[in-house]
Design a protein around this motif. Structure first.
Motif, PDB file in Angstrom:
ATOM      1  N   GLU A   1       0.820  -1.207   0.000  1.00 53.23           N
ATOM      2  CA  GLU A   1       0.000   0.000   0.000  1.00 53.23           C
ATOM      3  C   GLU A   1       0.855   1.259   0.000  1.00 53.23           C
ATOM      4  OE1 GLU A   1      -3.299   0.088  -0.446  1.00 53.23           O
ATOM      5  OE2 GLU A   1      -3.037  -2.079  -0.738  1.00 53.23           O
ATOM      6  N   THR A   2       2.070   1.143   0.514  1.00 58.68           N
ATOM      7  CA  THR A   2       2.994   2.287   0.513  1.00 58.68           C
ATOM      8  C   THR A   2       3.544   2.534  -0.883  1.00 58.68           C
ATOM      9  OG1 THR A   2       3.634   1.798   2.796  1.00 58.68           O
ATOM     10  CG2 THR A   2       5.114   3.218   1.536  1.00 58.68           C
ATOM     11  N   GLU A   3       3.757   1.464  -1.651  1.00 61.95           N
ATOM     12  CA  GLU A   3       4.363   1.589  -2.971  1.00 61.95           C
ATOM     13  C   GLU A   3       3.389   2.106  -4.035  1.00 61.95           C
ATOM     14  OE1 GLU A   3       7.918  -1.703  -3.211  1.00 61.95           O
ATOM     15  OE2 GLU A   3       5.845  -2.448  -3.201  1.00 61.95           O
ATOM     16  N   LYS A   4       2.111   1.852  -3.869  1.00 59.71           N
ATOM     17  CA  LYS A   4       1.138   2.264  -4.889  1.00 59.71           C
ATOM     18  C   LYS A   4       1.137   3.779  -5.108  1.00 59.71           C
ATOM     19  CE  LYS A   4      -1.873  -1.755  -4.271  1.00 59.71           C
ATOM     20  NZ  LYS A   4      -3.199  -2.259  -3.821  1.00 59.71           N
ATOM     21  N   PRO A   5       1.151   4.615  -4.022  1.00 58.81           N
ATOM     22  CA  PRO A   5       1.228   6.063  -4.248  1.00 58.81           C
ATOM     23  C   PRO A   5       2.546   6.496  -4.884  1.00 58.81           C
ATOM     24  CG  PRO A   5       0.377   5.583  -2.060  1.00 58.81           C
ATOM     25  CD  PRO A   5       0.895   4.296  -2.605  1.00 58.81           C
TER      26      PRO A   5
END
Length: 396
Positions: free
Chosen positions: A12-16
């Protein structure tokens, strides 16, 4: 049919972050390359396409993107270590490399001191990382971290007792560096330092993976002249200061004979000089606990070594045994002794050189036998036993 590994998923951190990179007009393949650095389960291009089409994902701030890029660029492709996640292990490896390089350097004279200090740092970082990952609090309320001397005494210390003894010895050498000149102590502690290198490489591989091995760096030092056989024998005969001899004795006095013989505590090799032409002559290293190592005493010695290690003719050996035992020990008794304890074959034997090399050797050039200090001590101890005393018919 070989099944492909399942592709990894974006956190979830990498998606942004992916969203922000797309906003910077990065190509899908470039984003995929960045994401897969240091990753075991790789990301395929479909995951990036999913982020591109998901309007609910917002790009993260620029500073987070820059940090993510910097962290990804910090992976070592050989070891898999990352400067931000594995700093202790990186420092541990570099400290041990520096220890070895400084000791092997032909221009440096500060060898034993440098190795003791740098290897202590290497072991400290390595064990801090191990205990930290194991959930142990390594920094106390006073802000001080666990000392190396404390970690090797813990009940959950992950390595063998011989490794702990070796580390403890190097710690004491490190402490002595601050107060005493070592002069030519490098050779005195070489076997301890070599064991430390081998122990460190085995430990970092067993605890954190084979990719972290230092085998290519922890090699034997080369030199520009051939090592003569007598040089190998004389390595331990350097002029060592008395306080260094005392330190070496103090280290050994703390251990049992079994602990001192542990190869994890002090590295040992047996030098076997093969009979071959000068162009092919070389040293062969034999493990002392192997069958070949145990038979090493049966190998004939060069005379220059024999003269040093077996200096006593029968008459000299007889006299020394009599003096040290306080008994009337004659040449006849000496003959009885070598026959009883099979130190050498009878004079009529065809293979006169088949002696017990632990005590005696045969000189082919002048056809006689000489004995070493071990033989003198062995006989003196034996004749103090009543039944042995009687078998040789000695007189008080």
């Amino acid at each position: 049919m070989v099944k492909r590994k399942a592709a990894g998923a974006l956190t979830e951190t990498e998606k942004p972050i992916v969203k922000a990179l797309l906003g910077r007009s990065w190509r899908n393949q470039d984003i995929q390359h960045l994401l897969n650095k240091g990753r075991s389960a790789t990301i395929n291009s479909a995951r990036i396409t999913e982020v591109k089409s998901d309007s609910s994902i917002s790009p993260c701030p620029d500073d987070e993107v820059e940090f993510y890029i910097a962290k990804k660029d910090s992976y070592d492709p050989v070891t898999g270590l990352n400067l931000y996640d594995d700093e202790r292990l990186i420092r541990a490896r570099e400290a041990m490399i520096l220890a070895v390089q400084s000791f092997n350097s032909p221009t440096l004279r500060f060898k034993a001191e440098q190795f003791a200090v740098q290897s202590n740092i290497a072991w400290t970082y390595l064990l801090h990382e191990y205990f930290d990952r194991a959930g142990v609090t390594i920094v106390g309320k006073d802000g001080r971290s666990l000392l190396l001397s404390q970690m090797i005494k813990r009940h959950d210390f992950p390595l063998a007792k011989g490794v702990a003894n070796n580390i403890d010895a190097v710690i004491q050498i490190r402490d002595a560096v601050e107060h005493k000149l070592f002069r030519r102590a490098d050779e005195k502690f070489f076997s301890l330092f070599q064991a430390s290198c081998l122990n460190f490489d085995e430990a970092i591989c067993n605890l954190f993976g084979d990719r972290l091995s230092l085998k290519s760096e922890l090699s034997f030092a080369l030199q520009f002249t051939k090592l003569r056989f007598t040089q190998a024998s004389d390595l331990q005969k350097y002029d060592i200061p008395e306080h260094i001899e005392a330190l070496d004795a103090e280290l050994d006095d703390k251990l049992t004979e079994e602990e001192k013989s542990d190869l994890s505590y002090k590295f040992r090799v047996v030098y076997l000089l093969e009979s071959t032409s000068k162009s092919k002559a070389h040293f062969e290293f034999v493990r002392p606990d192997s069958a070949e190592g145990k038979e090493i005493h049966n190998i004939l010695e060069k005379r220059v070594i024999a003269d040093d290690d077996y200096p006593y003719k029968p008459g000299q050996a007889t006299k020394l045994i009599a003096e040290r035992s306080g008994l009337k020990f004659t040449s006849h008794n000496h003959t009885q002794a070598w026959k009883l304890y099979k130190a050498r074959p009878p004079s009529s034997a065809k293979q006169r050189a088949q002696t017990n090399k632990e005590y005696c050797i045969f000189h082919k050039t002048h056809g006689d036998y000489t004995y070493n200090e071990a033989w003198i001590n062995f006989v003196v101890e034996k004749i103090r036993v009543p039944q042995e005393f009687q078998s040789l018919r000695l007189v008080k």
